[in-house]
Design a protein around this motif. Structure first.
Motif, PDB file in Angstrom:
ATOM      1  N   ALA A  64       0.541  11.760  -8.514  1.00  0.00           N
ATOM      2  CA  ALA A  64      -0.210  10.716  -7.815  1.00  0.00           C
ATOM      3  C   ALA A  64       0.594   9.429  -7.726  1.00  0.00           C
ATOM      4  O   ALA A  64       0.571   8.734  -6.695  1.00  0.00           O
ATOM      5  CB  ALA A  64      -1.537  10.466  -8.537  1.00  0.00           C
ATOM      6  N   MET A  65       1.324   9.110  -8.794  1.00  0.00           N
ATOM      7  CA  MET A  65       2.173   7.915  -8.777  1.00  0.00           C
ATOM      8  C   MET A  65       3.254   8.029  -7.704  1.00  0.00           C
ATOM      9  O   MET A  65       3.479   7.091  -6.908  1.00  0.00           O
ATOM     10  CB  MET A  65       2.806   7.719 -10.153  1.00  0.00           C
ATOM     11  N   CYS A  66       3.919   9.170  -7.635  1.00  0.00           N
ATOM     12  CA  CYS A  66       4.979   9.363  -6.638  1.00  0.00           C
ATOM     13  C   CYS A  66       4.423   9.304  -5.223  1.00  0.00           C
ATOM     14  O   CYS A  66       5.039   8.701  -4.328  1.00  0.00           O
ATOM     15  CB  CYS A  66       5.689  10.699  -6.878  1.00  0.00           C
ATOM     16  N   ASN A  67       3.271   9.922  -4.999  1.00  0.00           N
ATOM     17  CA  ASN A  67       2.662   9.886  -3.670  1.00  0.00           C
ATOM     18  C   ASN A  67       2.280   8.465  -3.266  1.00  0.00           C
ATOM     19  O   ASN A  67       2.488   8.047  -2.118  1.00  0.00           O
ATOM     20  CB  ASN A  67       1.416  10.780  -3.625  1.00  0.00           C
ATOM     21  N   THR A  68       1.715   7.716  -4.201  1.00  0.00           N
ATOM     22  CA  THR A  68       1.310   6.342  -3.907  1.00  0.00           C
ATOM     23  C   THR A  68       2.523   5.476  -3.584  1.00  0.00           C
ATOM     24  O   THR A  68       2.505   4.687  -2.625  1.00  0.00           O
ATOM     25  CB  THR A  68       0.534   5.753  -5.094  1.00  0.00           C
ATOM     26  N   LEU A  69       3.594   5.616  -4.370  1.00  0.00           N
ATOM     27  CA  LEU A  69       4.806   4.839  -4.100  1.00  0.00           C
ATOM     28  C   LEU A  69       5.438   5.260  -2.772  1.00  0.00           C
ATOM     29  O   LEU A  69       5.986   4.419  -2.042  1.00  0.00           O
ATOM     30  CB  LEU A  69       5.801   5.018  -5.247  1.00  0.00           C
ATOM     31  N   TRP A  70       5.368   6.549  -2.440  1.00  0.00           N
ATOM     32  CA  TRP A  70       5.884   7.019  -1.144  1.00  0.00           C
ATOM     33  C   TRP A  70       5.115   6.359  -0.005  1.00  0.00           C
ATOM     34  O   TRP A  70       5.713   5.898   0.974  1.00  0.00           O
ATOM     35  CB  TRP A  70       5.754   8.537  -1.064  1.00  0.00           C
ATOM     36  N   LEU A  71       3.807   6.312  -0.122  1.00  0.00           N
ATOM     37  CA  LEU A  71       2.991   5.694   0.925  1.00  0.00           C
ATOM     38  C   LEU A  71       3.287   4.209   1.036  1.00  0.00           C
ATOM     39  O   LEU A  71       3.322   3.658   2.148  1.00  0.00           O
ATOM     40  CB  LEU A  71       1.508   5.921   0.625  1.00  0.00           C
ATOM     41  N   VAL A  72       3.504   3.541  -0.099  1.00  0.00           N
ATOM     42  CA  VAL A  72       3.841   2.121  -0.056  1.00  0.00           C
ATOM     43  C   VAL A  72       5.175   1.897   0.647  1.00  0.00           C
ATOM     44  O   VAL A  72       5.309   1.018   1.505  1.00  0.00           O
ATOM     45  CB  VAL A  72       3.879   1.540  -1.486  1.00  0.00           C
ATOM     46  N   ALA A  73       6.172   2.715   0.302  1.00  0.00           N
ATOM     47  CA  ALA A  73       7.511   2.505   0.860  1.00  0.00           C
ATOM     48  C   ALA A  73       7.596   2.921   2.321  1.00  0.00           C
ATOM     49  O   ALA A  73       8.185   2.210   3.152  1.00  0.00           O
ATOM     50  CB  ALA A  73       8.544   3.280   0.029  1.00  0.00           C
ATOM     51  N   VAL A  74       7.009   4.050   2.669  1.00  0.00           N
ATOM     52  CA  VAL A  74       7.184   4.614   4.015  1.00  0.00           C
ATOM     53  C   VAL A  74       6.072   4.169   4.957  1.00  0.00           C
ATOM     54  O   VAL A  74       6.344   3.653   6.052  1.00  0.00           O
ATOM     55  CB  VAL A  74       7.255   6.152   3.946  1.00  0.00           C
ATOM     56  N   ILE A  98      -1.186  -3.696  -0.616  1.00  0.00           N
ATOM     57  CA  ILE A  98      -2.469  -3.657  -1.326  1.00  0.00           C
ATOM     58  C   ILE A  98      -3.355  -2.552  -0.762  1.00  0.00           C
ATOM     59  O   ILE A  98      -4.019  -1.811  -1.510  1.00  0.00           O
ATOM     60  CB  ILE A  98      -3.163  -5.027  -1.238  1.00  0.00           C
ATOM     61  N   GLN A  99      -3.378  -2.405   0.572  1.00  0.00           N
ATOM     62  CA  GLN A  99      -4.180  -1.335   1.179  1.00  0.00           C
ATOM     63  C   GLN A  99      -3.650   0.042   0.791  1.00  0.00           C
ATOM     64  O   GLN A  99      -4.427   0.968   0.532  1.00  0.00           O
ATOM     65  CB  GLN A  99      -4.184  -1.495   2.692  1.00  0.00           C
ATOM     66  N   ALA A 100      -2.325   0.195   0.753  1.00  0.00           N
ATOM     67  CA  ALA A 100      -1.746   1.485   0.367  1.00  0.00           C
ATOM     68  C   ALA A 100      -2.068   1.807  -1.083  1.00  0.00           C
ATOM     69  O   ALA A 100      -2.263   2.980  -1.443  1.00  0.00           O
ATOM     70  CB  ALA A 100      -0.232   1.475   0.591  1.00  0.00           C
ATOM     71  N   MET A 101      -2.120   0.787  -1.938  1.00  0.00           N
ATOM     72  CA  MET A 101      -2.488   1.017  -3.324  1.00  0.00           C
ATOM     73  C   MET A 101      -3.955   1.429  -3.472  1.00  0.00           C
ATOM     74  O   MET A 101      -4.343   2.006  -4.494  1.00  0.00           O
ATOM     75  CB  MET A 101      -2.241  -0.263  -4.144  1.00  0.00           C
ATOM     76  N   GLN A 102      -4.775   1.129  -2.459  1.00  0.00           N
ATOM     77  CA  GLN A 102      -6.188   1.497  -2.493  1.00  0.00           C
ATOM     78  C   GLN A 102      -6.486   2.677  -1.572  1.00  0.00           C
ATOM     79  O   GLN A 102      -7.646   2.941  -1.250  1.00  0.00           O
ATOM     80  CB  GLN A 102      -7.041   0.294  -2.065  1.00  0.00           C
ATOM     81  N   TYR A 103      -5.472   3.406  -1.171  1.00  0.00           N
ATOM     82  CA  TYR A 103      -5.620   4.480  -0.187  1.00  0.00           C
ATOM     83  C   TYR A 103      -6.396   5.628  -0.811  1.00  0.00           C
ATOM     84  O   TYR A 103      -5.890   6.345  -1.677  1.00  0.00           O
ATOM     85  CB  TYR A 103      -4.241   4.939   0.261  1.00  0.00           C
ATOM     86  N   TYR A 104      -7.611   5.834  -0.351  1.00  0.00           N
ATOM     87  CA  TYR A 104      -8.486   6.827  -0.991  1.00  0.00           C
ATOM     88  C   TYR A 104      -9.136   7.789   0.004  1.00  0.00           C
ATOM     89  O   TYR A 104      -8.977   9.006  -0.099  1.00  0.00           O
ATOM     90  CB  TYR A 104      -9.577   6.107  -1.791  1.00  0.00           C
TER      91      TYR A 104
END
Length: 313
Positions: free
Chosen positions: A74-84, A227-233
């Motif tokens: 989940a951490m890797c996916n969240t960071l991927w979404l933030v970066a990309v 911030i939105q990517a960190m709350q992506y649910y």
């Protein structure tokens, strides 16, 4: 030497200032400080929401970082979404904003077409995208197959699920388009005219005039996007459910992250742990990690007005 009258005047001034600030102070204490401190406290307890919290030290933290098998995916996916995803949204929104401001005829139609997808509810938009990208019956793969191009599995393929979510985010980029349009129209035309007289090309004008003028807006878009990517649910959860063939119903359990944990995000873990497994202590640990990441990214990006745009100034 401070006289009693001066001290009394300063005290009255301080009380007056505190009175004016009291609505913000009360809101900060009730809606931020207390929940944050409570989350920190519960992260060191064994708590299921029914019995009294029992202090268990760093056990929850050790479990999350060393034994919980879903945390690091989940951490890797969240960071991927933030970066990309955030980078693509900002770049695409800026590009669409530039395009619409240059169009002389039919600009209103283009603005409407690009903005309307943003108004679609997230769940409905995700359902539509899963249908469009269905590997078997979706029109996207039908067109790709007719053109002789590869047909990805999209939301049923772990390698393509996050790019599919990014495409969904780009489809709803109308909010950034409007913000960038307003910023671009506010750039002084005199600077462009002076640059043209000096022989500056389109790229030079964009780099040395457009970017410095809209850099605060880019910084705003990047920070709010992170911030939105960190709350992506909602979107990854709905996409995973529909792609897995799970139809939501009362009492039905679904492990998020389909396919192969590729759509799993940290907010999903918080909900799954806290409200489905009633493990509030562990959920609070993940929530604090999410909060720390959001604060770290925001502080890093704000150091140079968005970090990524400092080179353009």
């Amino acid at each position: 030497m401070t006289t009693p009258a001066l001290r009394s005047k300063r005290r009255r001034s301080a009380l007056r200032t505190a009175a004016f600030m009291s609505p913000w102070l009360i809101g900060f204490a009730v809606f931020f400080a207390y929940p944050l401190l409570s989350t920190l406290y519960f992260s060191f307890t064994r708590y299921d929401g029914f019995r009294q919290p029992a202090f268990n030290g760093p056990d929850n933290w050790n479990y999350v970082f060393t034994d919980y098998p879903l945390f690091w995916p989940a951490m890797c996916n969240t960071l991927w979404l933030v970066a990309v995803m955030v980078t693509c949204r900002v770049a695409f929104g800026l590009g669409i904003g530039l395009l619409v401001t240059k169009i002389k005829t039919g600009a209103g139609i283009f603005r409407t077409l690009f903005y309307l997808p943003y108004l679609a509810p997230p769940v409905a938009a995700t359902l539509a995208f899963v249908f469009l990208l269905n590997p078997g019956t979706g029109p996207a793969n039908t067109l790709l197959d007719a053109a002789g191009l590869p047909t990805p599995g999209w939301f049923t393929d772990a390698d393509w699920s996050k790019p599919a979510l990014t495409a969904l985010a780009l489809w709803g980029v109308g909010d950034l388009m409007v913000i960038f349009m307003a910023a671009l129209l506010d750039v002084p035309k005199e600077q462009y005219e002076a640059a043209e007289l000096d022989g500056a090309g389109a790229w030079a004008r964009f780099r040395h005039i457009t970017l410095p003028n809209i850099s605060p807006i880019i910084a705003f878009a990047v920070v709010t996007g992170v911030i939105q990517a960190m709350q992506y649910y909602a979107q990854p959860l709905v996409a995973g459910k529909v792609a897995a063939g799970v139809i939501g119903g009362s009492g039905q359990q679904f492990e998020p992250g389909y396919p192969d944990k590729s759509t799993l995000t940290l907010p999903q873990l918080v909900y799954n742990l806290g409200f489905q497994r009633f493990d509030y202590g562990t959920a609070c640990v993940v929530a604090l990690v999410l909060f720390a990441l959001s604060m770290a990214f925001t502080a890093l990006l704000m150091r140079r007005r968005g970090g990524l745009i400092g080179a353009g100034e």
